[in-house]
Design a protein around this motif. Sequence first.
Motif, PDB file in Angstrom:
ATOM      1  N   LEU A  78       0.192  -1.122   0.450  1.00  0.00           N
ATOM      2  CA  LEU A  78       0.091   0.131  -0.452  1.00  0.00           C
ATOM      3  C   LEU A  78       1.253   1.160  -0.115  1.00  0.00           C
ATOM      4  N   HIS A  79       1.589   1.339   0.346  1.00  0.00           N
ATOM      5  CA  HIS A  79       2.535   2.110   0.917  1.00  0.00           C
ATOM      6  C   HIS A  79       3.752   2.577  -0.031  1.00  0.00           C
ATOM      7  N   LEU A  80       3.602   1.866  -0.889  1.00  0.00           N
ATOM      8  CA  LEU A  80       4.504   1.266  -2.083  1.00  0.00           C
ATOM      9  C   LEU A  80       3.823   2.337  -3.055  1.00  0.00           C
ATOM     10  N   VAL A  81       2.338   2.072  -3.605  1.00  0.00           N
ATOM     11  CA  VAL A  81       1.570   2.538  -4.378  1.00  0.00           C
ATOM     12  C   VAL A  81       1.421   3.950  -4.249  1.00  0.00           C
ATOM     13  N   PHE A  82       1.341   4.288  -2.679  1.00  0.00           N
ATOM     14  CA  PHE A  82       0.746   5.473  -2.530  1.00  0.00           C
ATOM     15  C   PHE A  82       2.009   6.771  -2.924  1.00  0.00           C
ATOM     16  N   GLY A  83       3.332   5.881  -3.047  1.00  0.00           N
ATOM     17  CA  GLY A  83       4.492   6.470  -2.711  1.00  0.00           C
ATOM     18  C   GLY A  83       4.771   7.043  -5.170  1.00  0.00           C
ATOM     19  N   ILE A  84       4.264   6.242  -5.098  1.00  0.00           N
ATOM     20  CA  ILE A  84       3.777   6.223  -6.496  1.00  0.00           C
ATOM     21  C   ILE A  84       2.949   7.212  -7.277  1.00  0.00           C
ATOM     22  N   LEU A  85       1.729   6.985  -7.132  1.00  0.00           N
ATOM     23  CA  LEU A  85       1.198   8.049  -6.602  1.00  0.00           C
ATOM     24  C   LEU A  85       1.317   9.195  -6.185  1.00  0.00           C
ATOM     25  N   PHE A  86       2.205   9.551  -5.210  1.00  0.00           N
ATOM     26  CA  PHE A  86       2.182  10.816  -4.875  1.00  0.00           C
ATOM     27  C   PHE A  86       3.528  11.676  -5.758  1.00  0.00           C
ATOM     28  N   PHE A  87       3.884  10.708  -6.587  1.00  0.00           N
ATOM     29  CA  PHE A  87       5.350  11.715  -7.482  1.00  0.00           C
ATOM     30  C   PHE A  87       4.472  11.334  -8.837  1.00  0.00           C
ATOM     31  N   LEU A  88       3.261  11.236  -9.177  1.00  0.00           N
ATOM     32  CA  LEU A  88       2.322  11.054 -10.299  1.00  0.00           C
ATOM     33  C   LEU A  88       1.834  12.870  -9.913  1.00  0.00           C
ATOM     34  N   LEU A  89       0.959  13.210  -9.270  1.00  0.00           N
ATOM     35  CA  LEU A  89       0.774  14.262  -8.287  1.00  0.00           C
ATOM     36  C   LEU A  89       1.699  15.356  -7.997  1.00  0.00           C
ATOM     37  N   ALA A  90       2.857  14.933  -8.185  1.00  0.00           N
ATOM     38  CA  ALA A  90       3.533  15.854  -7.941  1.00  0.00           C
ATOM     39  C   ALA A  90       4.154  16.637  -9.542  1.00  0.00           C
ATOM     40  N   ILE A  91       4.125  15.665  -9.991  1.00  0.00           N
ATOM     41  CA  ILE A  91       4.425  15.767 -11.694  1.00  0.00           C
ATOM     42  C   ILE A  91       3.302  16.467 -12.247  1.00  0.00           C
ATOM     43  N   ALA A  92       1.457  16.324 -11.777  1.00  0.00           N
ATOM     44  CA  ALA A  92       0.820  17.235 -12.485  1.00  0.00           C
ATOM     45  C   ALA A  92       0.689  18.156 -12.090  1.00  0.00           C
ATOM     46  N   ALA A  93       0.671  18.648 -10.325  1.00  0.00           N
ATOM     47  CA  ALA A  93       0.418  19.492 -10.080  1.00  0.00           C
ATOM     48  C   ALA A  93       1.849  20.893 -10.814  1.00  0.00           C
ATOM     49  N   TRP A  94       3.148  20.524 -11.223  1.00  0.00           N
ATOM     50  CA  TRP A  94       3.813  20.758 -11.147  1.00  0.00           C
ATOM     51  C   TRP A  94       3.685  21.725 -12.741  1.00  0.00           C
ATOM     52  N   ILE A  95       2.583  20.606 -13.578  1.00  0.00           N
ATOM     53  CA  ILE A  95       2.182  20.945 -14.647  1.00  0.00           C
ATOM     54  C   ILE A  95       1.322  21.920 -14.718  1.00  0.00           C
ATOM     55  N   LYS A  96       0.876  21.494 -13.751  1.00  0.00           N
ATOM     56  CA  LYS A  96      -0.487  22.496 -14.032  1.00  0.00           C
ATOM     57  C   LYS A  96      -0.353  23.317 -13.320  1.00  0.00           C
ATOM     58  N   ARG A  97       0.768  23.918 -12.914  1.00  0.00           N
ATOM     59  CA  ARG A  97       0.594  24.621 -11.893  1.00  0.00           C
ATOM     60  C   ARG A  97       0.148  26.750 -12.897  1.00  0.00           C
ATOM     61  N   PRO A  98      -0.070  27.610 -11.897  1.00  0.00           N
ATOM     62  CA  PRO A  98      -0.547  28.739 -12.328  1.00  0.00           C
ATOM     63  C   PRO A  98      -0.128  29.548 -12.988  1.00  0.00           C
ATOM     64  N   ALA A  99      -0.287  30.067 -14.335  1.00  0.00           N
ATOM     65  CA  ALA A  99       0.559  31.102 -14.834  1.00  0.00           C
ATOM     66  C   ALA A  99       1.897  32.155 -13.965  1.00  0.00           C
ATOM     67  N   ARG A 100       0.952  32.568 -13.104  1.00  0.00           N
ATOM     68  CA  ARG A 100       2.818  33.401 -12.149  1.00  0.00           C
ATOM     69  C   ARG A 100       3.144  32.181 -12.392  1.00  0.00           C
ATOM     70  N   ASP A 101       3.564  31.534 -11.709  1.00  0.00           N
ATOM     71  CA  ASP A 101       4.586  30.487 -11.679  1.00  0.00           C
ATOM     72  C   ASP A 101       5.049  30.100 -12.289  1.00  0.00           C
ATOM     73  N   ARG A 102       4.942  29.697 -13.559  1.00  0.00           N
ATOM     74  CA  ARG A 102       5.623  29.330 -14.876  1.00  0.00           C
ATOM     75  C   ARG A 102       5.907  30.793 -15.401  1.00  0.00           C
ATOM     76  N   GLU A 103       7.276  30.011 -16.459  1.00  0.00           N
ATOM     77  CA  GLU A 103       8.473  30.666 -16.319  1.00  0.00           C
ATOM     78  C   GLU A 103       8.136  31.832 -17.650  1.00  0.00           C
ATOM     79  N   ASP A 104       7.084  31.049 -18.625  1.00  0.00           N
ATOM     80  CA  ASP A 104       6.873  32.320 -19.472  1.00  0.00           C
ATOM     81  C   ASP A 104       6.024  33.052 -19.159  1.00  0.00           C
ATOM     82  N   GLY A 105       5.207  32.522 -18.159  1.00  0.00           N
ATOM     83  CA  GLY A 105       3.996  33.221 -17.770  1.00  0.00           C
ATOM     84  C   GLY A 105       2.749  33.146 -18.547  1.00  0.00           C
ATOM     85  N   VAL A 106       2.604  32.302 -19.070  1.00  0.00           N
ATOM     86  CA  VAL A 106       1.921  32.563 -20.248  1.00  0.00           C
ATOM     87  C   VAL A 106       0.600  31.306 -20.061  1.00  0.00           C
ATOM     88  N   PRO A 107      -0.416  31.632 -19.439  1.00  0.00           N
ATOM     89  CA  PRO A 107      -1.953  31.014 -19.205  1.00  0.00           C
ATOM     90  C   PRO A 107      -2.064  29.908 -20.182  1.00  0.00           C
TER      91      PRO A 107
END
Length: 232
Positions: A78-107
């Motif tokens: 269960l912990h192994l599955v949760f660990g993989i899930l959390f890293f996938l969520l971290a990647i998704a959070a980075w990709i979907k971060r608001p425009a102000r947090d992205r280098e190009d600033g484009v929404p």
Amino acid sequence: MWAGLGPSLPMAMGLALSPVAATTALVLLPAPRGRIKTLLFLAGWYAVLFAVMALAMVFTDAADEDDPTGTAEGIDILHLVFGILFFLLAIAAWIKRPARDREDGVPLEGEEAKPGMMARLDGLGIWACFGVGVAEAVLIIKNIPLGVSAGATLGRADLSTAGGLGTVAILTAVASLSILIPLVAVLIGGSRATGSLRQARAWIEAHMTAITLVVLIVFGTIFLGEGLNLAG
């Protein structure tokens, strides 16, 4: 009780590090009847997390009595599955971060058109705030894995029923600190706390993506480390 509390405390702190719940409390508090609304929001949040931890503890305790080795391996998986899930969520959070947090600033397409979710809380009725607490406790995706992990850890601690439930109550209170702290600040400081709460809300909203990423990466690493016990 204390022997079970220590290993589960990091998971409770992970639950407490919830920028969405904190911002919700900071939005509700200055509103009319804000203290009652925030208290009911806290009650909904607390009830769900208490139930998740308690159920995980009970099921793990029962399984551990029948098959301790199998239960330990099941928790590691269960912990192994949760660990993989959390890293996938971290990647998704980075990709979907608001425009102000992205280098190009484009929404992203449609990003500017989205109304602020927190702005909708101003007109909520008192009992709707309880529902918001329940909804956030369930829908913030890190909550269920962290709650299950905390409860499962308690289930293997050989606690009495009263001791186990008492520990769950303490852990749930820790998991609710992001709501409790601003509520207590208002109860003690009254209107004098308004300026500080406004500043806290602005800071959390500005750094919400960063806070989320740190929590997901740290606890993803902890879960993966626990899951790697399978290789031992």
